[in-house]
Design a protein around this motif. Sequence first.
Motif, mmCIF file in Angstrom:
data_model
loop_
_atom_site.group_PDB
_atom_site.id
_atom_site.type_symbol
_atom_site.label_atom_id
_atom_site.label_comp_id
_atom_site.label_asym_id
_atom_site.label_seq_id
_atom_site.Cartn_x
_atom_site.Cartn_y
_atom_site.Cartn_z
ATOM 1 N N GLU A 105 0.829 -1.201 0.000
ATOM 2 C CA GLU A 105 0.000 0.000 0.000
ATOM 3 C C GLU A 105 0.869 1.259 0.000
ATOM 4 N N LEU A 106 0.313 2.322 -0.518
ATOM 5 C CA LEU A 106 0.942 3.637 -0.429
ATOM 6 C C LEU A 106 -0.037 4.550 0.280
ATOM 7 N N TRP A 107 0.412 5.111 1.426
ATOM 8 C CA TRP A 107 -0.457 5.978 2.219
ATOM 9 C C TRP A 107 -0.052 7.431 2.027
ATOM 10 N N TYR A 108 -1.060 8.285 1.934
ATOM 11 C CA TYR A 108 -0.792 9.717 1.984
ATOM 12 C C TYR A 108 -1.182 10.205 3.366
ATOM 13 N N ARG A 109 -0.191 10.696 4.123
ATOM 14 C CA ARG A 109 -0.412 11.192 5.481
ATOM 15 C C ARG A 109 -0.239 12.703 5.481
ATOM 16 N N ASP A 110 -1.076 13.409 6.224
ATOM 17 C CA ASP A 110 -1.018 14.866 6.229
ATOM 18 C C ASP A 110 -1.652 15.373 7.513
ATOM 19 N N VAL A 111 -0.810 15.791 8.459
ATOM 20 C CA VAL A 111 -1.307 16.232 9.759
ATOM 21 C C VAL A 111 -2.240 17.430 9.612
ATOM 22 N N ARG A 112 -1.877 18.365 8.718
ATOM 23 C CA ARG A 112 -2.677 19.588 8.580
ATOM 24 C C ARG A 112 -3.784 19.489 7.522
ATOM 25 N N LYS A 113 -3.761 18.434 6.746
ATOM 26 C CA LYS A 113 -4.797 18.199 5.729
ATOM 27 C C LYS A 113 -4.840 19.282 4.649
ATOM 28 N N PHE A 114 -3.689 19.865 4.329
ATOM 29 C CA PHE A 114 -3.635 20.925 3.323
ATOM 30 C C PHE A 114 -3.305 20.401 1.924
ATOM 31 N N GLY A 115 -2.876 19.151 1.813
ATOM 32 C CA GLY A 115 -2.463 18.605 0.531
ATOM 33 C C GLY A 115 -3.605 18.529 -0.467
ATOM 34 N N THR A 116 -3.247 18.425 -1.751
ATOM 35 C CA THR A 116 -4.264 18.347 -2.802
ATOM 36 C C THR A 116 -3.926 17.247 -3.797
ATOM 37 N N MET A 117 -4.971 16.700 -4.440
ATOM 38 C CA MET A 117 -4.798 15.702 -5.495
ATOM 39 C C MET A 117 -5.742 16.007 -6.648
ATOM 40 N N HIS A 118 -5.206 15.947 -7.865
ATOM 41 C CA HIS A 118 -5.999 16.106 -9.079
ATOM 42 C C HIS A 118 -5.695 14.910 -9.990
ATOM 43 N N VAL A 119 -6.703 14.353 -10.641
ATOM 44 C CA VAL A 119 -6.494 13.297 -11.629
ATOM 45 C C VAL A 119 -7.026 13.776 -12.980
ATOM 46 N N TYR A 120 -6.164 13.683 -14.001
ATOM 47 C CA TYR A 120 -6.536 14.060 -15.363
ATOM 48 C C TYR A 120 -6.114 12.963 -16.333
ATOM 49 N N LYS A 121 -6.761 12.926 -17.473
ATOM 50 C CA LYS A 121 -6.306 12.069 -18.557
ATOM 51 C C LYS A 121 -4.916 12.539 -18.980
ATOM 52 N N ILE A 122 -4.040 11.616 -19.364
ATOM 53 C CA ILE A 122 -2.682 11.979 -19.771
ATOM 54 C C ILE A 122 -2.741 13.006 -20.903
ATOM 55 N N GLY A 123 -1.989 14.072 -20.730
ATOM 56 C CA GLY A 123 -1.953 15.141 -21.718
ATOM 57 C C GLY A 123 -2.826 16.321 -21.365
ATOM 58 N N GLU A 124 -3.756 16.130 -20.416
ATOM 59 C CA GLU A 124 -4.650 17.214 -20.022
ATOM 60 C C GLU A 124 -4.168 17.950 -18.782
ATOM 61 N N GLU A 125 -3.222 17.350 -18.056
ATOM 62 C CA GLU A 125 -2.831 17.915 -16.764
ATOM 63 C C GLU A 125 -2.158 19.285 -16.878
ATOM 64 N N GLU A 126 -1.353 19.476 -17.939
ATOM 65 C CA GLU A 126 -0.630 20.740 -18.071
ATOM 66 C C GLU A 126 -1.538 21.885 -18.509
ATOM 67 N N ALA A 127 -2.695 21.574 -19.041
ATOM 68 C CA ALA A 127 -3.619 22.603 -19.534
ATOM 69 C C ALA A 127 -4.682 22.968 -18.509
ATOM 70 N N ASN A 128 -4.615 22.358 -17.329
ATOM 71 C CA ASN A 128 -5.607 22.609 -16.288
ATOM 72 C C ASN A 128 -4.935 22.982 -14.976
ATOM 73 N N LYS A 129 -5.733 23.579 -14.087
ATOM 74 C CA LYS A 129 -5.214 23.888 -12.759
ATOM 75 C C LYS A 129 -4.864 22.600 -12.039
ATOM 76 N N PRO A 130 -3.794 22.574 -11.249
ATOM 77 C CA PRO A 130 -2.964 23.722 -10.883
ATOM 78 C C PRO A 130 -1.742 23.938 -11.782
ATOM 79 N N LEU A 131 -1.411 22.998 -12.667
ATOM 80 C CA LEU A 131 -0.150 23.078 -13.403
ATOM 81 C C LEU A 131 -0.138 24.177 -14.453
#
Length: 274
Positions: A105-131
Amino acid sequence: MPELPEVETVRRTLENLVLGKTINEVTVRWPKIVKHPDDLQEFNALLSGQTIHSIGRRGKFLKIILDDVVLVSHLRMEGRYVYVEGEEEPDKHTHVIFRFTDGSELWYRDVRKFGTMHVYKIGEEEANKPLVQLGPEPLDETFNPDELYEKLQRTSRKIKPALLDQAVLVGLGNIYVDEALFRVGLHPETVAHKLSKQQVMKLHKAIVETLQEAVDQGGSTIRSYVNSQGDMGMFQQKLAVYARKGEPCVNCGKEIERIVVGGRGTHICPNCQK
């Protein structure tokens, strides 16, 4: 907040741990971390059955590249990835769990809960927020002094807030801006557009060298930052000004001072950075 060298260290660590693994399912225990898509079932569906092929980085963002999609992850203040192979139970700070088909397993731990995750189709990530909002990569071979000079000429802000702006240049935060400015003897309150081309050339060189040295040392361990295997970065032993208030300057011996610039705690040598 982890800056470029720390995120690059996490990227390299994850690359050694999870490449080739296939996600069986994803459990999100703190929904606010997932920003796109806003439906958790869709988030799980997009990632389930996908195999991790590479781990990239854009500024302070991790890019986990799978078969058809890219997971863009920002660690924010205290986010961490933890790789687990045994029967260990996640604690209350574990907010996202990626379960692989091999049982690990891979766990994402965050005491302050400030982290963010976005999922895009490959090639769309650079044209959308936040990148889409990000400026050039300072360690990219295409990044040159002329590009930095042109960006700084367009702003009347002080040089430190300008360099902290991820639309101007990605990856820099409090630590490495303070260190780069010290290396070239620039006061952080210097107005950005008043810098000469020669000053910007020296600043460009200092930024690149500072970041590269920090990457080579595994980043800086400030407060609670560690990489994905719990290893601490060693560049903090080379810090010349950051977090050294009251200590002697490595160049002239005068005491390092802490001031506030643009609302951020800032460390300078009052003699070397007049």
